[in-house]
Scaffold this active site. Sequence first.
Site, short mmCIF file in Angstrom:
data_model
loop_
_atom_site.label_atom_id
_atom_site.label_comp_id
_atom_site.label_asym_id
_atom_site.label_seq_id
_atom_site.Cartn_x
_atom_site.Cartn_y
_atom_site.Cartn_z
N SER A 1 39.68 -11.33 37.08
CA SER A 1 38.67 -10.47 36.45
C SER A 1 37.37 -10.48 37.27
O SER A 1 36.52 -9.61 37.08
CB SER A 1 38.37 -10.96 35.04
OG SER A 1 37.81 -12.26 35.11
N GLY B 1 38.29 -12.36 28.81
CA GLY B 1 38.59 -13.36 27.78
C GLY B 1 38.77 -12.83 26.37
O GLY B 1 39.63 -13.28 25.63
N CYS C 1 44.33 -15.57 37.45
CA CYS C 1 43.57 -15.42 36.21
C CYS C 1 44.49 -15.84 35.07
O CYS C 1 45.55 -15.24 34.88
CB CYS C 1 43.14 -13.96 36.07
SG CYS C 1 42.33 -13.59 34.51
N THR D 1 43.91 -15.61 31.90
CA THR D 1 43.88 -14.63 30.80
C THR D 1 44.80 -13.46 31.11
O THR D 1 45.56 -13.00 30.25
CB THR D 1 42.43 -14.15 30.58
OG1 THR D 1 41.57 -15.28 30.60
CG2 THR D 1 42.29 -13.40 29.27
N THR E 1 40.29 -19.85 35.77
CA THR E 1 40.06 -20.06 37.20
C THR E 1 38.57 -20.02 37.58
O THR E 1 38.22 -20.42 38.69
CB THR E 1 40.83 -19.01 38.02
OG1 THR E 1 40.45 -17.70 37.60
CG2 THR E 1 42.34 -19.18 37.84
N HIS E 2 37.73 -19.57 36.67
CA HIS E 2 36.29 -19.65 36.94
C HIS E 2 35.77 -21.10 36.81
O HIS E 2 34.80 -21.48 37.46
CB HIS E 2 35.50 -18.78 35.95
CG HIS E 2 35.48 -17.32 36.28
ND1 HIS E 2 36.55 -16.49 36.04
CD2 HIS E 2 34.50 -16.53 36.81
CE1 HIS E 2 36.23 -15.25 36.42
NE2 HIS E 2 35.01 -15.26 36.89
N1 DGL Z 1 39.19 -16.29 35.50
C1 DGL Z 1 39.81 -15.87 34.34
C2 DGL Z 1 40.84 -16.77 33.74
O1 DGL Z 1 41.39 -17.58 34.45
C3 DGL Z 1 39.20 -14.79 33.50
C4 DGL Z 1 38.04 -15.13 32.68
C5 DGL Z 1 37.51 -13.92 31.98
O2 DGL Z 1 37.42 -12.87 32.60
O3 DGL Z 1 37.19 -14.06 30.79
O4 DGL Z 1 41.16 -16.68 32.59
#
Ligand code: DGL
Length: 285
Positions: free
Chosen positions: A7, A39, A69, A71, A180-181
């Site tokens: 994302s 999310g 990601c 999500t 992943t963030h």
């Molecule tokens: N980096 C993402 C994950 O692993 C997405 C977070 C988001 O956009 O809410 O879920």
Amino acid sequence: MIGVFDSGSGGLSVLREIVRLLPDQKYVYLADNAHCPYGEKTPEYIADRCRWITKTLMDKGADIIVVACNTATAAAINTIRKEFDIKFIGMEPAVKPAALGTRTGVIGVLATAGTLKGSKYLASKGNFEDGCRIVEHVGEGFVELVERGVLSGPEAEATVRRSLYPLLDAGADTIVLGCTHYPFLLPVLQQEAANWTSGQEQPCEVRFIDPAPAVARHLVYVMVQEGLLGERQATKALATVVAAEEARALGQPLPPIVRPEIEHISTGDPSGLQNLFSLIFDNLN
Ligand code: DGL
């Protein structure tokens, strides 16, 4: 060419581990930051975004796609696997290594609301609930911090404490980073975990688990199996996997990351992605 998407910039935490194992590949990274965060969005909305992203990455020449990601993996990987003739590698909820490593018997999971509702996560949680207690919290505001490049300082510390402390209060000693963030906030998470006290005399030793190295390893195995790496590349990549695992187990330096040959695509403002990219690949390792 390996396509990687998220994302936003979070998927760079996965790309970093992939590049460690496959430094000679070409990459295209797509940050869907005009639609970030995913999310709280519906699975249908996310599936639509994933369809568009998959087409874009295939048009660019990707022959395998990493859904970096959690999500999007939870909401849409089954759908896009049915609709497109390309291999997808998704994120795995790292409940198993957490269950094997916990000493208190309590595991914390930090993830987005979408990931915590996903059937993959629920199934994996169900497998380990007999042996340990699993407590969860959405990393409220974590994605927004990382997208803005706020990776330290009072704002990041206060935001991290709000989601981390309920897990530590519940007795968690092992915390899965299910988005992943979140690995970009690892130094703050570690610092705030060390500052956490709850009337106990011993400092709290908390282990954070980032599934990115396991996902990168899985990508190598699939690429070898699918014949997507030449024989020499495959041998080299498999040897690097072994070297990385040995180094991790022994706490030794990991195979170095080199700046990859990469094209970036952002659906929104590209500056956040560019900044995080240079943070990772210009300050290597
Ligand atoms: N980096 C993402 C994950 O692993 C997405 C977070 C988001 O956009 O809410 O879920």
